[in-house]
Scaffold this motif. Structure first.
Motif, short mmCIF file in Angstrom:
data_model
loop_
_atom_site.label_atom_id
_atom_site.label_comp_id
_atom_site.label_asym_id
_atom_site.label_seq_id
_atom_site.Cartn_x
_atom_site.Cartn_y
_atom_site.Cartn_z
N LYS A 41 -3.19 10.77 3.31
CA LYS A 41 -2.13 10.78 2.28
C LYS A 41 -2.09 9.45 1.54
CE LYS A 41 1.01 13.92 4.66
NZ LYS A 41 1.85 13.76 5.85
N ARG A 42 -2.26 8.37 2.28
CA ARG A 42 -2.15 7.05 1.65
C ARG A 42 -3.34 6.74 0.72
NH1 ARG A 42 1.30 3.57 4.37
NH2 ARG A 42 0.98 2.21 2.58
N ALA A 43 -4.44 7.48 0.89
CA ALA A 43 -5.60 7.26 0.01
C ALA A 43 -5.54 8.15 -1.23
CB ALA A 43 -6.89 7.53 0.78
N LEU A 44 -4.56 9.06 -1.28
CA LEU A 44 -4.52 10.02 -2.40
C LEU A 44 -4.37 9.37 -3.78
CD1 LEU A 44 -2.41 12.97 -0.90
CD2 LEU A 44 -4.89 12.82 -1.14
N PRO A 45 -3.52 8.34 -3.94
CA PRO A 45 -3.39 7.76 -5.29
C PRO A 45 -4.74 7.33 -5.88
CG PRO A 45 -1.65 6.93 -3.88
CD PRO A 45 -2.57 7.72 -2.99
N THR A 46 -5.58 6.71 -5.07
CA THR A 46 -6.89 6.28 -5.57
C THR A 46 -7.75 7.48 -5.94
OG1 THR A 46 -6.81 4.27 -4.25
CG2 THR A 46 -8.98 4.99 -4.98
N ILE A 47 -7.79 8.46 -5.05
CA ILE A 47 -8.65 9.63 -5.30
C ILE A 47 -8.17 10.38 -6.56
CG2 ILE A 47 -9.51 11.81 -4.32
CD1 ILE A 47 -9.04 10.49 -1.51
#
Ligand code: 3PG
Ligand code: MG
Length: 408
Positions: A41-47
């Motif tokens: 979830k915490r990597a979603l903004p970048t993706i």
């Protein structure tokens, strides 16, 4: 200005981006199903930013270590990412062979591909410099197919491993949004913590905590240290207090004479800055029963701090402007022994201090208590966070800093 590049420094349209994330997740021991997707979830903004800006995204990640039961393929991670993203995520059971290379070449703008566990490549964890890692088969096969390397794996930033540091030598590189947020927030705390700052340590391990505490006090990052859980028990034992056989047995694994000597030295140096529990909750038949420090030793397990400690710790915390929580105060998974963690964590979350939480068990406790929205910064890091707080250089961050001045 940042010492490293960010996504703002590149035009991502039509570019192939190699994105290293930390999807090292807790798995169920029997089914290998994913138990918690926080790190995804915490990597979603970048993706999301990458596909919104029309890049082709190739994700690299690890799970477990070779030889450990949780060392698995990333197929389930791809499904979990797909569900959270609400968008197709391709998965290839290959890292840099023909299958992986073809999948990368066939990617369209906006598509997302997850490659297999990078630790299946034996060279991933070899002890090498960034330059040496850049010569590996992994880097040499993948980098010609990509335009930009993005590192968003803050939780693995303390590892100088191939896919984490090798690409910064050969591709224009930057930090992802999660990496950026973690570093900016944590750097503020390390460089200019609002004072007084109180660091609370708990949980079920203590040997690493000793050096962390010493560094934090030496650097004046921490003004006061509160100890709960096993670290508290270890400090009490070092002071010569007999905790009872059951509790001393729990200290045995890490309880070397060197560790106790270290603790003694640390306490004599910083006696008035380290606060220990005044009482405990012990398990008597499955029930909670409180016991004073002066009543020790006991034949029962000490599984939580008691009410006097809770009150005295709240008192210390009420003056704080920055609070760092690392480790629960007791066996919070058991409702009878959740009280210390619940009261202390809730007190911190509801006050207006700047609060930081890190480490898998601490984050789990915060989530279980429904406090996640009230904590100022929940870090994805465990080991990396600890190293950062101690003022150690992180190889991944160093690699990103070096990459800023490189031209390709
Ligand atoms: C972690 O979860 O600690 C990071 O992903 C690094 O993994 P490691 O501790 O197995 O190197
Ligand atoms: Mg680890």
């Amino acid at each position: 200005m940042n010492m490293y590049n960010t996504l703002d420094d590149f035009n991502l349209n039509n570019k192939t981006v190699l994105l290293r994330v930390d999807f090292n997740l807790p798995l169920d021991k029997n089914t290998l199903d994913i138990l918690d997707t926080t790190r995804i979830k915490r990597a979603l903004p970048t993706i999301k930013e990458l596909f919104q800006k029309n890049a082709k995204t190739v994700i690299l990640a690890h799970q477990g270590r070779q030889g450990s039961w949780d060392f698995t393929s990333l197929e389930k991670h791809a499904k979990a990412l797909e569900n959270l993203l609400g968008r197709k995520v391709k998965f290839i059971g290959d890292i840099f062979g023909e299958k992986a290379k073809n999948a990368i070449k066939n990617l369209q703008n906006g598509e997302v591909l997850l490659l297999d566990n990078v630790r299946k490549f034996i060279g991933e964890t070899e002890k090498k410099s960034a330059k040496e890692h850049s010569q590996s088969d992994l880097v040499q096969n993948l980098y010609p197919l990509a335009n930009i390397f993005v590192n968003d794996a803050f939780a693995a930033a303390h590892r100088s491993q191939c896919s984490l540091v090798g690409f910064t030598e050969v591709l224009p590189s930057c930090a992802g949004r999660l990496m950026e947020k973690e570093l900016t927030t944590l750097r503020k705390i390390i460089e200019k913590p609002k004072k007084p700052s109180v660091f609370l340590f708990g949980g079920a391990k203590f040997s690493d905590v000793i050096v962390t505490i010493e560094r934090l006090l030496d650097n004046k990052t921490a003004d006061k240290i509160i100890l709960t859980g096993l670290p508290a028990n270890a400090f009490l034992k070092a002071e010569g207090i007999n905790l009872g056989d059951k509790n001393e047995a729990m200290l045995q694994k890490e309880g070397t004479p060197e560790n106790y000597n270290e603790i003694k030295k640390l306490v004599s140096k910083y006696k008035d800055k380290i606060y220990l529990p005044l009482d405990f909750a012990q398990q008597v038949n499955t029930n909670r029963s409180e016991i004073d420090l002066s009543e020790l030793p006991t034949n029962y397990n000490l599984f939580d701090i008691g009410e006097k400690s809770i009150e005295s710790f709240k008192n210390i915390l009420s003056d704080a402007k920055t609070v760092f929580l690392s480790g629960p105060c007791g066996v919070f998974e058991n409702p009878a022994f959740m009280k210390g963690t619940k009261e202390i964590f809730t007190f911190v979350a509801k006050s207006d201090v700047f609060s930081i939480v890190g480490g898998g068990h601490t984050v789990a406790a915060v989530e279980k208590l429904g406090l996640d929205n009230k904590i100022s910064h929940i870090s994805t890091g465990g080991g990396s966070l600890e190293k950062f707080m101690m003022g150690e250089k992180l190889p991944v961050v160093e690699a990103l800093i070096n990459a800023k001045n490189k031209t390709f």
